[in-house]
Design an enzyme around this catalytic site. Structure first.
Site, PDB file in Angstrom:
ATOM      1  N   ARG A  53       0.841  -1.193   0.000  1.00  0.00           N
ATOM      2  CA  ARG A  53       0.000   0.000   0.000  1.00  0.00           C
ATOM      3  C   ARG A  53       0.879   1.248   0.000  1.00  0.00           C
ATOM      4  O   ARG A  53       2.094   1.159   0.141  1.00  0.00           O
ATOM      5  CB  ARG A  53      -0.947  -0.014   1.213  1.00  0.00           C
ATOM      6  CG  ARG A  53      -0.180  -0.350   2.480  1.00  0.00           C
ATOM      7  CD  ARG A  53      -0.571   0.386   3.686  1.00  0.00           C
ATOM      8  NE  ARG A  53      -0.520   1.800   3.568  1.00  0.00           N
ATOM      9  CZ  ARG A  53       0.594   2.532   3.722  1.00  0.00           C
ATOM     10  NH1 ARG A  53       1.776   1.968   3.958  1.00  0.00           N
ATOM     11  NH2 ARG A  53       0.532   3.843   3.613  1.00  0.00           N
ATOM     12  N   GLY A  54       0.195   2.408  -0.131  1.00  0.00           N
ATOM     13  CA  GLY A  54       0.932   3.665  -0.235  1.00  0.00           C
ATOM     14  C   GLY A  54       1.140   3.937  -1.719  1.00  0.00           C
ATOM     15  O   GLY A  54       1.557   3.045  -2.477  1.00  0.00           O
ATOM     16  N   ALA A  55       0.859   5.178  -2.120  1.00  0.00           N
ATOM     17  CA  ALA A  55       0.806   5.474  -3.552  1.00  0.00           C
ATOM     18  C   ALA A  55       2.095   5.124  -4.317  1.00  0.00           C
ATOM     19  O   ALA A  55       2.035   4.416  -5.337  1.00  0.00           O
ATOM     20  CB  ALA A  55       0.431   6.939  -3.745  1.00  0.00           C
ATOM     21  N   ARG A  96      -7.525  -0.936  -6.886  1.00  0.00           N
ATOM     22  CA  ARG A  96      -7.739   0.261  -6.047  1.00  0.00           C
ATOM     23  C   ARG A  96      -7.859   1.476  -6.975  1.00  0.00           C
ATOM     24  O   ARG A  96      -6.978   1.706  -7.803  1.00  0.00           O
ATOM     25  CB  ARG A  96      -6.587   0.464  -5.045  1.00  0.00           C
ATOM     26  CG  ARG A  96      -6.482  -0.660  -4.024  1.00  0.00           C
ATOM     27  CD  ARG A  96      -5.607  -0.263  -2.845  1.00  0.00           C
ATOM     28  NE  ARG A  96      -6.304   0.614  -1.913  1.00  0.00           N
ATOM     29  CZ  ARG A  96      -5.704   1.235  -0.890  1.00  0.00           C
ATOM     30  NH1 ARG A  96      -4.405   1.114  -0.715  1.00  0.00           N
ATOM     31  NH2 ARG A  96      -6.408   1.994  -0.066  1.00  0.00           N
ATOM     32  N   GLN A 201      -2.703   2.827   9.867  1.00  0.00           N
ATOM     33  CA  GLN A 201      -1.399   2.918   9.190  1.00  0.00           C
ATOM     34  C   GLN A 201      -0.437   3.802   9.994  1.00  0.00           C
ATOM     35  O   GLN A 201       0.775   3.643   9.903  1.00  0.00           O
ATOM     36  CB  GLN A 201      -1.566   3.503   7.769  1.00  0.00           C
ATOM     37  CG  GLN A 201      -2.221   2.564   6.782  1.00  0.00           C
ATOM     38  CD  GLN A 201      -3.721   2.743   6.711  1.00  0.00           C
ATOM     39  OE1 GLN A 201      -4.359   3.149   7.687  1.00  0.00           O
ATOM     40  NE2 GLN A 201      -4.304   2.434   5.573  1.00  0.00           N
ATOM     41  N   ASP A 242      -2.105  10.596  -2.572  1.00  0.00           N
ATOM     42  CA  ASP A 242      -2.442   9.485  -3.473  1.00  0.00           C
ATOM     43  C   ASP A 242      -2.695   9.970  -4.891  1.00  0.00           C
ATOM     44  O   ASP A 242      -2.564   9.216  -5.852  1.00  0.00           O
ATOM     45  CB  ASP A 242      -3.655   8.726  -2.950  1.00  0.00           C
ATOM     46  CG  ASP A 242      -3.243   7.933  -1.737  1.00  0.00           C
ATOM     47  OD1 ASP A 242      -3.304   8.475  -0.623  1.00  0.00           O
ATOM     48  OD2 ASP A 242      -2.793   6.786  -1.920  1.00  0.00           O
ATOM     49  N   ASN A 251      -5.705  12.210  -0.242  1.00  0.00           N
ATOM     50  CA  ASN A 251      -4.826  11.454   0.651  1.00  0.00           C
ATOM     51  C   ASN A 251      -5.728  10.738   1.662  1.00  0.00           C
ATOM     52  O   ASN A 251      -6.962  10.892   1.648  1.00  0.00           O
ATOM     53  CB  ASN A 251      -3.813  12.378   1.339  1.00  0.00           C
ATOM     54  CG  ASN A 251      -2.712  11.596   2.033  1.00  0.00           C
ATOM     55  OD1 ASN A 251      -2.123  10.684   1.446  1.00  0.00           O
ATOM     56  ND2 ASN A 251      -2.442  11.899   3.280  1.00  0.00           N
ATOM     57  N   LYS A 252      -5.119   9.978   2.545  1.00  0.00           N
ATOM     58  CA  LYS A 252      -5.873   9.186   3.526  1.00  0.00           C
ATOM     59  C   LYS A 252      -6.938  10.025   4.219  1.00  0.00           C
ATOM     60  O   LYS A 252      -6.681  11.162   4.609  1.00  0.00           O
ATOM     61  CB  LYS A 252      -4.879   8.608   4.546  1.00  0.00           C
ATOM     62  CG  LYS A 252      -5.477   7.760   5.637  1.00  0.00           C
ATOM     63  CD  LYS A 252      -6.335   6.633   5.126  1.00  0.00           C
ATOM     64  CE  LYS A 252      -5.603   5.679   4.204  1.00  0.00           C
ATOM     65  NZ  LYS A 252      -6.491   4.730   3.499  1.00  0.00           N
TER      66      LYS A 252
HETATM   67  O1  MRU Z   1      -4.911   3.120   1.983  1.00  0.00           O
HETATM   68  P1  MRU Z   1      -3.425   3.353   1.963  1.00  0.00           P
HETATM   69  O2  MRU Z   1      -2.741   2.872   3.187  1.00  0.00           O
HETATM   70  O3  MRU Z   1      -2.788   2.865   0.696  1.00  0.00           O
HETATM   71  O4  MRU Z   1      -3.299   4.944   1.949  1.00  0.00           O
HETATM   72  C1  MRU Z   1      -2.028   5.510   1.854  1.00  0.00           C
HETATM   73  C2  MRU Z   1      -2.029   6.979   2.010  1.00  0.00           C
HETATM   74  O5  MRU Z   1      -3.050   7.628   2.074  1.00  0.00           O
HETATM   75  C3  MRU Z   1      -0.689   7.651   1.982  1.00  0.00           C
HETATM   76  O6  MRU Z   1      -0.706   8.805   2.761  1.00  0.00           O
HETATM   77  C4  MRU Z   1      -0.361   8.026   0.533  1.00  0.00           C
HETATM   78  O7  MRU Z   1      -0.436   6.916  -0.294  1.00  0.00           O
HETATM   79  C5  MRU Z   1       0.970   8.644   0.405  1.00  0.00           C
HETATM   80  S1  MRU Z   1       2.260   7.461   0.572  1.00  0.00           S
HETATM   81  C6  MRU Z   1       3.745   8.197   0.267  1.00  0.00           C
END
Ligand code: MRU
Length: 337
Positions: A53-55, A96, A201, A242, A251-252
């Site tokens: 996970r994470g962009a 996703r 997270q 993201d 973002n999250k």
């Molecule tokens: O649902 P996730 O855990 O994939 O969400 C991740 C985030 O929102 C991060 O803040 C984002 O991807 C930036 S990661 C450098």
């Protein structure tokens, strides 16, 4: 599939084992388990379940997904090969919807494939391109880190939300890359990590990777952030992204709330992200915000948290208008808005 327990990188190609390796992030911080796979469907499941996970890490995963597909179909008849790879690419893309990097990584490797090439050679080329994507990701995070760190005072407390660290990238991180670079420059940085309901997270991953690296970190509930800003405990907010469209930062979920509070308390609010997160030809209305299962809110650690029959709205992301963002930090520097 094999499992191990150490890794320098969140996701990487294992040359000797000829397989993809990634950290299974849902098990952290209890266990650090490395998954080794050559199966594109296993990787798609990992993306859906947030094992990866994470962009930025999703961008690299998308790139490797196409490479795994190409390798698995390398003995297919030349006429069928590209169709099979495109079918797998569509399956990966559907896992996703919000992080733009996933599709970016997939398209980057698809674009490297030549329709005229024999499948075996095309599969090799796909792997080379995926590995280049991984290496580029590492370089970009270090550049983002240096640009962002220059904005921090010599001693400060930074609030962050979710995990925009090594685990969300390949290593180093974006928002947490800024913290790491600042610490490397000799600055004293303390991180306040919001737990990030409902999948934690922040408390599971951000706290894990910073504590492992000896960086001062403290976890709070998401709703404590406003109070700490009012008490003047927070000097700056740094988050990842993201997708950055021409009007908002996705973002999250919870990021928007922190941006509003930071603006109210005159605290700088920074977004750190590589160019692959920019999507300036779209605006907020064009983008699908992922909604996840009710179960993520309804139970935790085997305990029921909601009565049966009550509906839940579980957005994975929210959108912060660019007017609330002090600057976006990319590998090219800080872009003040
Ligand atoms: O649902 P996730 O855990 O994939 O969400 C991740 C985030 O929102 C991060 O803040 C984002 O991807 C930036 S990661 C450098």
């Amino acid at each position: 599939m094999q499992t191990e327990t150490t890794a320098d990188r969140t996701i990487t190609w294992d040359e000797g084992g000829e397989c993809l390796r990634f950290i299974e992030q849902t098990l952290l911080p209890e266990r650090c388990e490395i998954i080794a796979t050559t199966d594109v469907e296993r990787l798609a499941t990992a993306i859906r379940r947030l094992e990866v996970r994470g962009a930025p890490a999703l961008g690299v995963a998308g790139a490797y997904g196409v490479a795994l597909s190409a390798r698995s179909h390398r003995h297919a008849p030349p006429g069928a090969f590209m169709d099979l790879v495109h079918r797998d690419a569509a399956m990966l893309q559907a896992t996703r919807p919000t992080a733009v990097n996933l599709g970016w990584g997939i398209r980057r490797v698809l674009a490297a494939l030549d329709r005229e090439e024999a499948p075996g050679a095309a599969a090799e080329r796909a792997l080379e391109e995926a590995r280049a994507t991984e290496e580029e990701e590492v370089r970009l995070c270090h550049a983002i880190g240096e640009h962002g760190a220059a904005l921090l005072p010599d001693s400060c407390t930074v609030l962050t939300h979710c995990n925009a660290g090594a685990l969300a990238c390949v290593e180093w991180g974006t928002a947490l890359g800024v913290v790491r670079s600042a610490v490397q420059m000799g600055k004293e940085v303390k991180v306040i990590s919001c737990e990030t309901r409902p999948l934690h997270q922040g408390s599971r991953l951000t706290a894990f990777e910073l504590a492992r690296d000896g960086i001062d970190v403290e976890t709070i509930t998401d709703s404590t952030a406003a109070y700490l800003m009012r008490k003047k405990v927070i000097d700056a907010v740094f988050v990842g992204a993201d997708r950055i469209t021409r009007d908002v930062v996705f973002n999250k979920v919870g990021t928007y709330m922190h941006a509003v509070c930071a603006c109210h308390h005159d605290i700088p609010f920074y977004v750190a992200a590589p160019y692959s997160t920019l999507d300036l030809q779209h605006s907020e209305a064009d983008i699908t915000v992922e909604e996840r299962a009710r179960e993520e809110l309804a139970a935790c650690g085997g305990r029921k948290l909601m009565p049966d029959g009550v509906r839940a709205r579980n957005y994975a992301f929210d959108a912060t208008p660019l007017g609330l963002v002090t600057a976006i930090i990319t590998e090219q520097g800080a872009r003040r808005l």
